[in-house]
Design a protein around this motif. Structure first.
Motif, PDB file in Angstrom:
ATOM      1  N   LEU A 217       0.806  -1.219   0.000  1.00  0.00           N
ATOM      2  CA  LEU A 217       0.000   0.000   0.000  1.00  0.00           C
ATOM      3  C   LEU A 217       0.842   1.274   0.000  1.00  0.00           C
ATOM      4  CD1 LEU A 217      -2.827  -1.020   2.535  1.00  0.00           C
ATOM      5  CD2 LEU A 217      -2.894  -1.042   0.023  1.00  0.00           C
ATOM      6  N   VAL A 218       2.002   1.252   0.684  1.00  0.00           N
ATOM      7  CA  VAL A 218       2.795   2.475   0.809  1.00  0.00           C
ATOM      8  C   VAL A 218       3.384   2.914  -0.537  1.00  0.00           C
ATOM      9  CG1 VAL A 218       5.052   1.410   1.299  1.00  0.00           C
ATOM     10  CG2 VAL A 218       4.459   3.611   2.357  1.00  0.00           C
ATOM     11  N   GLN A 219       3.467   1.988  -1.505  1.00  0.00           N
ATOM     12  CA  GLN A 219       4.035   2.334  -2.803  1.00  0.00           C
ATOM     13  C   GLN A 219       3.002   2.828  -3.820  1.00  0.00           C
ATOM     14  OE1 GLN A 219       6.580  -0.619  -4.531  1.00  0.00           O
ATOM     15  NE2 GLN A 219       7.488  -1.201  -2.565  1.00  0.00           N
ATOM     16  N   LEU A 220       1.743   2.601  -3.545  1.00  0.00           N
ATOM     17  CA  LEU A 220       0.710   2.921  -4.535  1.00  0.00           C
ATOM     18  C   LEU A 220       0.669   4.394  -4.937  1.00  0.00           C
ATOM     19  CD1 LEU A 220      -2.253   0.618  -3.414  1.00  0.00           C
ATOM     20  CD2 LEU A 220      -0.370   0.147  -5.004  1.00  0.00           C
ATOM     21  N   PRO A 221       0.798   5.342  -3.999  1.00  0.00           N
ATOM     22  CA  PRO A 221       0.762   6.749  -4.432  1.00  0.00           C
ATOM     23  C   PRO A 221       1.868   7.097  -5.421  1.00  0.00           C
ATOM     24  CG  PRO A 221       0.376   6.600  -2.070  1.00  0.00           C
ATOM     25  CD  PRO A 221       0.789   5.233  -2.517  1.00  0.00           C
ATOM     26  N   ASP A 222       3.098   6.644  -5.181  1.00  0.00           N
ATOM     27  CA  ASP A 222       4.197   6.949  -6.100  1.00  0.00           C
ATOM     28  C   ASP A 222       4.019   6.243  -7.439  1.00  0.00           C
ATOM     29  OD1 ASP A 222       5.494   8.703  -4.503  1.00  0.00           O
ATOM     30  OD2 ASP A 222       7.386   7.610  -4.405  1.00  0.00           O
ATOM     31  N   LEU A 223       3.509   5.017  -7.419  1.00  0.00           N
ATOM     32  CA  LEU A 223       3.253   4.313  -8.676  1.00  0.00           C
ATOM     33  C   LEU A 223       2.195   5.046  -9.501  1.00  0.00           C
ATOM     34  CD1 LEU A 223       3.302   0.601  -7.447  1.00  0.00           C
ATOM     35  CD2 LEU A 223       4.919   1.651  -9.038  1.00  0.00           C
ATOM     36  N   ARG A 224       1.211   5.609  -8.811  1.00  0.00           N
ATOM     37  CA  ARG A 224       0.183   6.385  -9.520  1.00  0.00           C
ATOM     38  C   ARG A 224       0.802   7.657 -10.119  1.00  0.00           C
ATOM     39  NH1 ARG A 224      -5.240   6.250  -9.345  1.00  0.00           N
ATOM     40  NH2 ARG A 224      -5.245   4.885  -7.518  1.00  0.00           N
ATOM     41  N   ARG A 225       1.695   8.324  -9.388  1.00  0.00           N
ATOM     42  CA  ARG A 225       2.300   9.560  -9.878  1.00  0.00           C
ATOM     43  C   ARG A 225       3.122   9.338 -11.144  1.00  0.00           C
ATOM     44  NH1 ARG A 225       3.493  10.196  -4.219  1.00  0.00           N
ATOM     45  NH2 ARG A 225       1.990  11.619  -3.241  1.00  0.00           N
ATOM     46  N   VAL A 226       3.812   8.208 -11.225  1.00  0.00           N
ATOM     47  CA  VAL A 226       4.631   7.941 -12.427  1.00  0.00           C
ATOM     48  C   VAL A 226       3.854   7.130 -13.456  1.00  0.00           C
ATOM     49  CG1 VAL A 226       6.803   8.097 -11.178  1.00  0.00           C
ATOM     50  CG2 VAL A 226       5.669   5.874 -11.381  1.00  0.00           C
ATOM     51  N   GLU A 227       2.541   6.984 -13.228  1.00  0.00           N
ATOM     52  CA  GLU A 227       1.628   6.331 -14.169  1.00  0.00           C
ATOM     53  C   GLU A 227       2.020   4.871 -14.431  1.00  0.00           C
ATOM     54  OE1 GLU A 227       1.610   8.814 -17.624  1.00  0.00           O
ATOM     55  OE2 GLU A 227       0.454  10.404 -16.655  1.00  0.00           O
ATOM     56  N   LEU A 228       2.402   4.175 -13.356  1.00  0.00           N
ATOM     57  CA  LEU A 228       2.739   2.759 -13.454  1.00  0.00           C
ATOM     58  C   LEU A 228       1.814   1.891 -12.610  1.00  0.00           C
ATOM     59  CD1 LEU A 228       6.661   2.847 -13.349  1.00  0.00           C
ATOM     60  CD2 LEU A 228       5.174   2.404 -15.321  1.00  0.00           C
ATOM     61  N   LEU A 229       0.735   2.490 -12.100  1.00  0.00           N
ATOM     62  CA  LEU A 229      -0.226   1.721 -11.316  1.00  0.00           C
ATOM     63  C   LEU A 229      -1.192   1.051 -12.287  1.00  0.00           C
ATOM     64  CD1 LEU A 229      -1.028   0.968  -8.465  1.00  0.00           C
ATOM     65  CD2 LEU A 229      -2.524   2.963  -8.387  1.00  0.00           C
ATOM     66  N   VAL A 230      -0.766  -0.095 -12.820  1.00  0.00           N
ATOM     67  CA  VAL A 230      -1.522  -0.804 -13.847  1.00  0.00           C
ATOM     68  C   VAL A 230      -1.823  -2.216 -13.377  1.00  0.00           C
ATOM     69  CG1 VAL A 230      -0.536   0.554 -15.719  1.00  0.00           C
ATOM     70  CG2 VAL A 230       0.615  -1.535 -14.978  1.00  0.00           C
ATOM     71  N   GLY A 231      -2.789  -2.841 -14.045  1.00  0.00           N
ATOM     72  CA  GLY A 231      -3.138  -4.208 -13.726  1.00  0.00           C
ATOM     73  C   GLY A 231      -2.356  -5.201 -14.571  1.00  0.00           C
ATOM     74  N   PRO A 232      -2.399  -6.491 -14.198  1.00  0.00           N
ATOM     75  CA  PRO A 232      -1.684  -7.511 -14.977  1.00  0.00           C
ATOM     76  C   PRO A 232      -2.370  -7.753 -16.314  1.00  0.00           C
ATOM     77  CG  PRO A 232      -2.990  -8.541 -13.261  1.00  0.00           C
ATOM     78  CD  PRO A 232      -3.094  -7.061 -13.034  1.00  0.00           C
ATOM     79  N   SER A 233      -1.592  -8.188 -17.280  1.00  0.00           N
ATOM     80  CA  SER A 233      -2.137  -8.544 -18.593  1.00  0.00           C
ATOM     81  C   SER A 233      -2.062 -10.061 -18.769  1.00  0.00           C
ATOM     82  CB  SER A 233      -1.339  -7.852 -19.704  1.00  0.00           C
ATOM     83  OG  SER A 233      -0.037  -8.415 -19.805  1.00  0.00           O
ATOM     84  N   ARG A 234      -2.566 -10.527 -19.889  1.00  0.00           N
ATOM     85  CA  ARG A 234      -2.467 -11.954 -20.198  1.00  0.00           C
ATOM     86  C   ARG A 234      -1.340 -12.229 -21.193  1.00  0.00           C
ATOM     87  NH1 ARG A 234      -8.885 -13.653 -21.005  1.00  0.00           N
ATOM     88  NH2 ARG A 234      -9.579 -12.965 -18.923  1.00  0.00           N
ATOM     89  N   GLU A 235      -0.488 -11.240 -21.387  1.00  0.00           N
ATOM     90  CA  GLU A 235       0.571 -11.354 -22.390  1.00  0.00           C
ATOM     91  C   GLU A 235       1.794 -12.051 -21.772  1.00  0.00           C
ATOM     92  OE1 GLU A 235       2.846  -8.496 -25.670  1.00  0.00           O
ATOM     93  OE2 GLU A 235       1.687  -7.623 -24.039  1.00  0.00           O
ATOM     94  N   LEU A 236       1.653 -13.344 -21.537  1.00  0.00           N
ATOM     95  CA  LEU A 236       2.725 -14.095 -20.913  1.00  0.00           C
ATOM     96  C   LEU A 236       3.824 -14.488 -21.895  1.00  0.00           C
ATOM     97  CD1 LEU A 236       0.684 -16.337 -18.456  1.00  0.00           C
ATOM     98  CD2 LEU A 236       1.849 -14.175 -18.005  1.00  0.00           C
ATOM     99  N   SER A 237       3.701 -14.029 -23.135  1.00  0.00           N
ATOM    100  CA  SER A 237       4.747 -14.279 -24.124  1.00  0.00           C
ATOM    101  C   SER A 237       5.497 -13.000 -24.482  1.00  0.00           C
ATOM    102  CB  SER A 237       4.140 -14.877 -25.402  1.00  0.00           C
ATOM    103  OG  SER A 237       3.177 -13.976 -25.966  1.00  0.00           O
ATOM    104  N   HIS A 238       5.393 -11.982 -23.628  1.00  0.00           N
ATOM    105  CA  HIS A 238       6.060 -10.718 -23.888  1.00  0.00           C
ATOM    106  C   HIS A 238       7.576 -10.942 -23.965  1.00  0.00           C
ATOM    107  CE1 HIS A 238       7.547  -6.614 -23.284  1.00  0.00           C
ATOM    108  NE2 HIS A 238       6.345  -6.183 -23.629  1.00  0.00           N
ATOM    109  N   PRO A 239       8.280 -10.300 -24.907  1.00  0.00           N
ATOM    110  CA  PRO A 239       9.720 -10.543 -25.073  1.00  0.00           C
ATOM    111  C   PRO A 239      10.578 -10.145 -23.873  1.00  0.00           C
ATOM    112  CG  PRO A 239       8.963  -8.710 -26.453  1.00  0.00           C
ATOM    113  CD  PRO A 239       7.738  -9.404 -25.946  1.00  0.00           C
ATOM    114  N   ALA A 240      10.049  -9.290 -23.000  1.00  0.00           N
ATOM    115  CA  ALA A 240      10.838  -8.910 -21.824  1.00  0.00           C
ATOM    116  C   ALA A 240      10.921 -10.041 -20.802  1.00  0.00           C
ATOM    117  CB  ALA A 240      10.231  -7.673 -21.159  1.00  0.00           C
ATOM    118  N   LEU A 241       9.930 -10.926 -20.794  1.00  0.00           N
ATOM    119  CA  LEU A 241       9.893 -11.983 -19.784  1.00  0.00           C
ATOM    120  C   LEU A 241      11.072 -12.947 -19.896  1.00  0.00           C
ATOM    121  CD1 LEU A 241       6.058 -12.729 -19.633  1.00  0.00           C
ATOM    122  CD2 LEU A 241       7.446 -11.297 -18.119  1.00  0.00           C
TER     123      LEU A 241
END
Length: 529
Positions: A217-241
């Motif tokens: 919970l303590v990280q959520l405000p900062d994640l929202r500020r940098v626009e990284l508060l996102v949900g998981p996707s179903r893209e389990l074949s992403h090249p970064a993985l």
């Protein structure tokens, strides 16, 4: 190759970035360590050091070991270089897609680990604490507590992912504050729930889980500020993985050195008299105070900077950042080592000697602290040096060092546990840390060439000379120590001794024109969180 002026300017900018991050991480870590001591004092007051606390510490170490390896360790360390590469070389949309895919894969992997760990808890306890097998109460209690604590791994894994993302974007304070709110959860759990008779030890479990939720919970405000508060996707074949997976697997081995050391010490301590595990735990907590505030904080602060340098192809800059960071690390670790070694008994007495924790426990814990503290500089520098290989996406290079240090620790522990009891296990940890550091430096020199070792040696010698007044003041304080005085007076004496010794070190370092001191004075006012 950059021009000389550009190199100097870039070097200064990186130093400002590292020290600025250190200021944020160090402040949050200081709060965490203070609250951690309050937590440990509460635990020592309520439960003391005995079979019940041994069972909890064994149970806590199993998911905690996995937390450091799979969550805070390998996950955050592997995510930072990959995410930094996306930030430097990809679009914002690509970054967000990568974050969502990594979050989904992390949730799946961590959930599977939690379920598997809960199922295998009886066998895990037998492996890590075989001495509990013959205990009709201690063994089953450790299994129960282990199962109850495993869900914490999922919570802290999500928090570790957030920490990696925020650190890569230059935000350090909120992620570093996570352990502080975690300690608050444990303190409240014990204070509110410990009076429930035979279920008292479960108050610690509830506190751990509540603290894990708070870390997210303590990280959520900062994640929202940098626009990284996102949900998981179903893209389990992403090249970064696959890239992150290739970093995680060797990172687990590289970071496993410290955790396997903990595992070996716990296993062997379970074969020693009751309370040995607790003595090692409390001593380790004291050593973690300076190590966390400065050593680990420096390692965390330097990784994003070195990752950006590596992503830009500036490997000479990576080596310079390593040299600068090691110099700062030794500048604090060496005087801290002297203070911990010489003031070990007063420190343990002031922090823990109350309630069920008596004079005998103080002596035994101080013995462990003595041997742990001798390895403080090596522990700190090894953590910093290992970051180089994660920054350049070659963590497998550090695996050989980690495995060598583990082997040395096991041999040393087996050799020293008989003559030194639990103190021998702490000494083995310090020996393993020194071997780890030396082998990492050798590997780094092979990879980067000159690391500025001569300048670093001169800096270390200068720091050692500046520590002479520290040793003299601590020796004088111990010889005049008011052993029979009230605890409040002893606490005042301890605080005064530390303050005067620190001031003497700073004045001496100033007279010697220590560049680390000048760097801190010049860069801390420019700190950015």
């Amino acid at each position: 190759m950059s021009a000389p002026g550009e190199t100097t300017s870039g070097k200064a900018a990186i130093e400002r970035q590292v020290v600025g991050a250190l200021g944020s991480i160090g402040a949050a870590t200081l709060a965490s360590r203070v609250l951690g001591f309050v937590r440990d004092m509460v635990v020592a007051l309520v439960f003391g050091a005995g079979p019940v606390t041994d069972a909890f510490f064994v149970a806590y170490r199993i998911p905690n070991m996995l937390r450091r390896l799979l969550a805070e360790g390998a996950l955050s360390t592997a995510v930072i270089p990959v995410f930094t590469d996306y930030l430097v070389n990809r679009s914002r949309g690509d970054c967000l897609r990568m974050v969502r895919a990594v979050l989904a894969a992390s949730l799946v992997a961590l959930s599977a680990t939690v379920v598997l760990g809960m199922a295998l808890s009886p066998w895990l306890v037998r492996i890590i604490a075989p001495g509990f097998a013959a205990e009709p109460v201690q063994g089953p209690l450790a299994v129960l507590l282990t199962r109850a604590l495993f869900p914490y791994l999922l919570l802290v894994g999500v928090a570790a992912l957030g920490m990696g993302l925020l650190n890569a974007q230059g935000r350090f304070f909120a992620p570093a504050l996570g352990p502080a709110v975690f300690n608050i959860g444990m303190i409240l759990g014990v204070v509110v729930l410990h009076r429930h008779d035979e279920l008292a030890i479960l108050s610690l479990v509830i506190g751990v889980l509540a603290g894990g939720i708070a870390q997210v919970l303590v990280q959520l405000p900062d994640l929202r500020r940098v626009e990284l508060l996102v949900g998981p996707s179903r893209e389990l074949s992403h090249p970064a993985l696959p890239r992150i997976a290739r970093l995680i697997l060797p990172s687990v081995f590289g970071l496993a050195a410290v955790q396997v050391t903990v595992f070996v010490n716990t296993l062997l301590a379970s074969l020693l008299p009751a309370g040995s595990i607790s003595f090692l735990y409390y001593a380790d907590r004291v050593m973690e105070f300076p190590l966390g505030i400065f050593g680990v904080a420096l390692a965390s602060a330097s990784l994003p900077a070195m990752s950006r340098q590596a992503a830009s192809g500036d490997f000479g800059g990576v080596a310079r950042t390593l040299n600068f960071t090691l110099g700062l690390g030794f500048f604090v670790a060496v005087p801290a080592t002297i203070g911990l070694v010489m003031l070990r008994t007063p420190i343990i007495r002031v922090l823990f000697e109350r309630g069920q924790f008596g004079p005998a426990e103080t002596v035994a814990t101080a013995q462990a602290l003595f041997w742990y503290a001798l390895g403080l500089a090596a522990f700190s520098a090894a953590r910093i040096t290992a970051q180089v290989f994660y920054a350049i996406a070659q963590p497998a290079t550090a695996v050989a060092s980690g495995l060598l240090s583990v082997a040395v620790n096991v041999v040393a522990a087996l050799a020293l546990m008989s003559p030194l009891a639990h103190g021998g296990l702490a000494a083995a940890s310090s020996i393993g840390a020194l071997v780890n550091l030396l082998s990492l430096l050798w590997l780094a020199r092979r990879r980067f060439g000159r690391l500025g070792g001569r300048a670093l040696a001169v800096s270390l010698a200068r720091t050692a000379v500046a520590c002479l007044p520290v040793a003299g003041l601590c020796a004088l304080a111990v010889s005049l120590w008011p052993d029979d005085a009230r605890l409040s007076l002893q606490a005042l004496c301890l605080g005064g001794t530390i303050a005067v010794a620190a001031a003497a070190f700073w004045v001496t370092a100033t007279a010697l024109r220590a560049p680390e001191r000048a760097a801190l004075l010049r860069l801390l006012p420019s700190r950015r969180s």
